[in-house]
Scaffold this active site. Structure first.
Site, PDB file in Angstrom:
ATOM      1  N   ASN A  16       0.822  -1.196   0.000  1.00  0.00           N
ATOM      2  CA  ASN A  16       0.000   0.000   0.000  1.00  0.00           C
ATOM      3  C   ASN A  16       0.861   1.252   0.000  1.00  0.00           C
ATOM      4  OD1 ASN A  16      -2.506  -1.394   0.083  1.00  0.00           O
ATOM      5  ND2 ASN A  16      -2.193  -1.782   2.252  1.00  0.00           N
ATOM      6  N   CYS A  17       0.210   2.378  -0.232  1.00  0.00           N
ATOM      7  CA  CYS A  17       0.860   3.681  -0.280  1.00  0.00           C
ATOM      8  C   CYS A  17       1.773   3.853   0.937  1.00  0.00           C
ATOM      9  CB  CYS A  17      -0.228   4.764  -0.295  1.00  0.00           C
ATOM     10  SG  CYS A  17       0.420   6.432  -0.430  1.00  0.00           S
ATOM     11  N   PRO A  18       2.973   4.329   0.756  1.00  0.00           N
ATOM     12  CA  PRO A  18       3.541   4.895  -0.467  1.00  0.00           C
ATOM     13  C   PRO A  18       4.431   3.928  -1.252  1.00  0.00           C
ATOM     14  CG  PRO A  18       4.971   5.459   1.335  1.00  0.00           C
ATOM     15  CD  PRO A  18       3.829   4.613   1.912  1.00  0.00           C
TER      16      PRO A  18
END
Length: 81
Positions: A16-18
């Site tokens: 997931n981000c980032p």
């Protein structure tokens, strides 16, 4: 069929981000000018995250983004070494 040839594929599925953006930048840095990186992600946020990163980063061009059933595909070209 696309009008560009993928040089390398980066699999960031499950991250997931980032991380999709971080890993994409690391991989693009290793490419030669004109090479195209295919990024495979499962994070829906990667659509806007990678688009925004490419828009604000010199030396890269976001060629295409495709939304599949569970996988988002992004195609990034390195435009300068």
């Amino acid at each position: 069929m696309t009008e560009y040839e993928t040089t390398e594929t980066l699999d960031v599925k499950g991250q997931n981000c980032p991380m999709p953006v971080v890993k994409t930048k690391q991989n693009v840095d290793q490419l030669a000018e004109g090479d195209v990186l295919e990024v495979l992600a499962t994070d829906p946020g990667s659509m806007s995250d990678l688009g925004g990163w490419a828009d604000t980063t010199d030396g890269v061009e976001l060629l295409d983004q495709q939304e599949g059933d569970d996988v988002y595909k992004h195609y990034v070209r390195k435009t300068e070494a």
